[in-house]
Design a protein around this motif. Structure first.
Motif, PDB file in Angstrom:
ATOM      1  N   PRO A 147       0.350  -1.173  -0.065  1.00  0.00           N
ATOM      2  CA  PRO A 147      -0.314   0.031  -0.514  1.00  0.00           C
ATOM      3  C   PRO A 147       1.019   1.162  -0.345  1.00  0.00           C
ATOM      4  CG  PRO A 147      -0.371  -0.873   2.154  1.00  0.00           C
ATOM      5  CD  PRO A 147       1.104  -2.091   1.204  1.00  0.00           C
ATOM      6  N   ALA A 148       0.664   1.593  -0.607  1.00  0.00           N
ATOM      7  CA  ALA A 148       1.184   3.364  -0.566  1.00  0.00           C
ATOM      8  C   ALA A 148       0.879   4.412   0.437  1.00  0.00           C
ATOM      9  CB  ALA A 148       0.819   4.583  -2.528  1.00  0.00           C
ATOM     10  N   THR A 149       1.855   4.845   1.085  1.00  0.00           N
ATOM     11  CA  THR A 149       2.054   6.342   2.124  1.00  0.00           C
ATOM     12  C   THR A 149       2.521   7.029   2.024  1.00  0.00           C
ATOM     13  OG1 THR A 149       3.143   4.239   3.435  1.00  0.00           O
ATOM     14  CG2 THR A 149       1.083   3.563   3.601  1.00  0.00           C
ATOM     15  N   ALA A 150       2.112   7.964   2.109  1.00  0.00           N
ATOM     16  CA  ALA A 150       2.416   9.212   1.786  1.00  0.00           C
ATOM     17  C   ALA A 150       2.954   9.714   3.920  1.00  0.00           C
ATOM     18  CB  ALA A 150       1.709  10.537   1.828  1.00  0.00           C
ATOM     19  N   GLU A 151       4.182   9.339   3.782  1.00  0.00           N
ATOM     20  CA  GLU A 151       4.983   9.644   4.995  1.00  0.00           C
ATOM     21  C   GLU A 151       5.379  11.791   5.360  1.00  0.00           C
ATOM     22  OE1 GLU A 151       7.742   6.632   6.680  1.00  0.00           O
ATOM     23  OE2 GLU A 151       6.519   5.203   6.036  1.00  0.00           O
ATOM     24  N   VAL A 152       5.358  11.889   6.086  1.00  0.00           N
ATOM     25  CA  VAL A 152       6.061  13.486   6.958  1.00  0.00           C
ATOM     26  C   VAL A 152       7.385  13.137   7.369  1.00  0.00           C
ATOM     27  CG1 VAL A 152       5.799  15.645   6.935  1.00  0.00           C
ATOM     28  CG2 VAL A 152       3.878  13.797   5.746  1.00  0.00           C
ATOM     29  N   PRO A 153       8.247  13.215   7.072  1.00  0.00           N
ATOM     30  CA  PRO A 153       9.479  13.581   7.686  1.00  0.00           C
ATOM     31  C   PRO A 153       9.674  13.785   8.887  1.00  0.00           C
ATOM     32  CG  PRO A 153       9.797  14.768   5.480  1.00  0.00           C
ATOM     33  CD  PRO A 153       8.673  13.895   5.336  1.00  0.00           C
ATOM     34  N   GLY A 154      10.047  13.464   9.776  1.00  0.00           N
ATOM     35  CA  GLY A 154      10.027  13.585  11.147  1.00  0.00           C
ATOM     36  C   GLY A 154       8.599  14.106  11.952  1.00  0.00           C
ATOM     37  N   ASP A 155       8.751  14.692  12.568  1.00  0.00           N
ATOM     38  CA  ASP A 155       6.928  14.868  13.630  1.00  0.00           C
ATOM     39  C   ASP A 155       6.482  16.741  12.614  1.00  0.00           C
ATOM     40  OD1 ASP A 155       9.025  16.752  15.165  1.00  0.00           O
ATOM     41  OD2 ASP A 155       8.724  15.868  16.235  1.00  0.00           O
ATOM     42  N   LEU A 156       6.624  16.769  11.592  1.00  0.00           N
ATOM     43  CA  LEU A 156       7.212  18.647  11.310  1.00  0.00           C
ATOM     44  C   LEU A 156       5.010  18.152  10.530  1.00  0.00           C
ATOM     45  CD1 LEU A 156       9.689  19.025   8.851  1.00  0.00           C
ATOM     46  CD2 LEU A 156       8.629  20.369  11.201  1.00  0.00           C
ATOM     47  N   PRO A 157       4.188  18.887  10.702  1.00  0.00           N
ATOM     48  CA  PRO A 157       2.622  19.090   9.787  1.00  0.00           C
ATOM     49  C   PRO A 157       2.862  19.470   8.699  1.00  0.00           C
ATOM     50  CG  PRO A 157       2.823  20.970  11.308  1.00  0.00           C
ATOM     51  CD  PRO A 157       4.227  20.272  12.089  1.00  0.00           C
ATOM     52  N   PRO A 158       1.895  18.989   7.719  1.00  0.00           N
ATOM     53  CA  PRO A 158       2.202  18.759   6.256  1.00  0.00           C
ATOM     54  C   PRO A 158       1.855  19.465   6.709  1.00  0.00           C
ATOM     55  CG  PRO A 158       0.174  16.689   7.578  1.00  0.00           C
ATOM     56  CD  PRO A 158       0.655  17.710   8.739  1.00  0.00           C
ATOM     57  N   GLU A 159       1.502  21.458   6.450  1.00  0.00           N
ATOM     58  CA  GLU A 159       1.638  22.157   6.230  1.00  0.00           C
ATOM     59  C   GLU A 159       3.521  22.866   6.361  1.00  0.00           C
ATOM     60  OE1 GLU A 159      -0.438  21.654   8.949  1.00  0.00           O
ATOM     61  OE2 GLU A 159      -1.906  21.072   7.490  1.00  0.00           O
ATOM     62  N   MET A 160       4.342  23.009   6.907  1.00  0.00           N
ATOM     63  CA  MET A 160       5.083  23.118   7.279  1.00  0.00           C
ATOM     64  C   MET A 160       6.179  22.333   6.480  1.00  0.00           C
ATOM     65  SD  MET A 160       7.468  23.599  10.667  1.00  0.00           S
ATOM     66  CE  MET A 160       6.554  24.434  11.390  1.00  0.00           C
ATOM     67  N   HIS A 161       5.966  21.508   6.550  1.00  0.00           N
ATOM     68  CA  HIS A 161       6.447  20.136   4.994  1.00  0.00           C
ATOM     69  C   HIS A 161       6.464  20.912   3.700  1.00  0.00           C
ATOM     70  CE1 HIS A 161       8.680  17.368   3.474  1.00  0.00           C
ATOM     71  NE2 HIS A 161       7.763  16.758   2.454  1.00  0.00           N
ATOM     72  N   ALA A 162       5.477  21.803   4.070  1.00  0.00           N
ATOM     73  CA  ALA A 162       4.944  21.969   1.721  1.00  0.00           C
ATOM     74  C   ALA A 162       5.547  23.429   1.846  1.00  0.00           C
ATOM     75  CB  ALA A 162       3.404  22.006   2.048  1.00  0.00           C
ATOM     76  N   SER A 163       5.568  24.369   3.383  1.00  0.00           N
ATOM     77  CA  SER A 163       6.073  25.476   3.368  1.00  0.00           C
ATOM     78  C   SER A 163       7.868  25.185   3.246  1.00  0.00           C
ATOM     79  CB  SER A 163       5.877  26.552   4.732  1.00  0.00           C
ATOM     80  OG  SER A 163       6.630  27.202   4.980  1.00  0.00           O
ATOM     81  N   ILE A 164       8.506  24.154   3.829  1.00  0.00           N
ATOM     82  CA  ILE A 164       9.936  24.102   3.645  1.00  0.00           C
ATOM     83  C   ILE A 164       9.954  23.856   1.673  1.00  0.00           C
ATOM     84  CG2 ILE A 164      11.716  22.366   4.089  1.00  0.00           C
ATOM     85  CD1 ILE A 164      10.444  22.308   6.937  1.00  0.00           C
ATOM     86  N   VAL A 165       9.434  23.348   1.372  1.00  0.00           N
ATOM     87  CA  VAL A 165       9.601  22.376  -0.079  1.00  0.00           C
ATOM     88  C   VAL A 165       9.354  23.781  -1.047  1.00  0.00           C
ATOM     89  CG1 VAL A 165       8.474  20.815  -2.286  1.00  0.00           C
ATOM     90  CG2 VAL A 165       8.832  20.114   0.358  1.00  0.00           C
ATOM     91  N   ARG A 166       8.369  24.040  -0.648  1.00  0.00           N
ATOM     92  CA  ARG A 166       8.644  25.318  -1.477  1.00  0.00           C
ATOM     93  C   ARG A 166       9.387  26.732  -1.362  1.00  0.00           C
ATOM     94  NH1 ARG A 166       3.334  24.764  -0.269  1.00  0.00           N
ATOM     95  NH2 ARG A 166       3.114  26.376   1.416  1.00  0.00           N
ATOM     96  N   GLU A 167       9.477  26.535  -0.351  1.00  0.00           N
ATOM     97  CA  GLU A 167      11.262  27.417   0.037  1.00  0.00           C
ATOM     98  C   GLU A 167      12.753  26.913  -0.827  1.00  0.00           C
ATOM     99  OE1 GLU A 167      14.165  29.208   3.473  1.00  0.00           O
ATOM    100  OE2 GLU A 167      11.825  28.442   4.226  1.00  0.00           O
ATOM    101  N   LEU A 168      12.293  25.591  -0.861  1.00  0.00           N
ATOM    102  CA  LEU A 168      13.686  25.079  -1.067  1.00  0.00           C
ATOM    103  C   LEU A 168      13.191  25.352  -2.643  1.00  0.00           C
ATOM    104  CD1 LEU A 168      14.183  22.476   0.713  1.00  0.00           C
ATOM    105  CD2 LEU A 168      15.821  23.475   0.693  1.00  0.00           C
ATOM    106  N   LEU A 169      12.116  25.052  -3.327  1.00  0.00           N
ATOM    107  CA  LEU A 169      12.063  25.297  -4.676  1.00  0.00           C
ATOM    108  C   LEU A 169      12.337  26.648  -5.282  1.00  0.00           C
ATOM    109  CD1 LEU A 169       9.513  22.334  -5.383  1.00  0.00           C
ATOM    110  CD2 LEU A 169      12.151  22.087  -6.165  1.00  0.00           C
TER     111      LEU A 169
END
Length: 105
Positions: free
Chosen positions: A69-91
């Motif tokens: 089964p495909a599962t999306a894991e967020v690294p560490g204990d970050l909430p998905p919104e913060m993870h998305a913000s970090i990805v946007r900043e890196l891109l």
């Protein structure tokens, strides 16, 4: 290193050594060229037979792939919104980020 490479390397060194000795000393022996040629032909035939024999093996059955089964894991204990913000900043393009932080005078 495999045995075939080692064998041919030793044969090459023996031929080169024989040539160097024959340049310095005069050795009256029967022509060694036929013996070397026969040896190389022998090793060539042995290599061909080995290649032909290896092609006759039955292919091993491959195990069936297991569906996971495909599962999306967020690294560490970050909430998905913060993870998305970090990805946007890196891109984000570094040149545009620099222009935003340091406007031209």
């Amino acid at each position: 290193m495999d045995g075939v490479s080692l064998t041919f390397g030793l044969i090459f060194l023996a031929v080169a050594f024989w040539w160097a000795v024959s340049q310095v000393l005069t050795v009256n022996l029967p022509p060694v060229g036929w013996i070397v040629a026969g040896g190389l032909i022998f090793f060539g035939v042995v290599g061909l037979l080995g290649a032909i024999r290896s092609g006759r093996r039955e292919p091993q059955p491959q195990p069936e792939p297991v569906a996971a089964p495909a599962t999306a894991e967020v690294p560490g204990d970050l909430p998905p919104e913060m993870h998305a913000s970090i990805v946007r900043e890196l891109l984000d393009d570094p040149a545009r980020k620099f222009e935003r932080e340091h406007p031209a005078d």
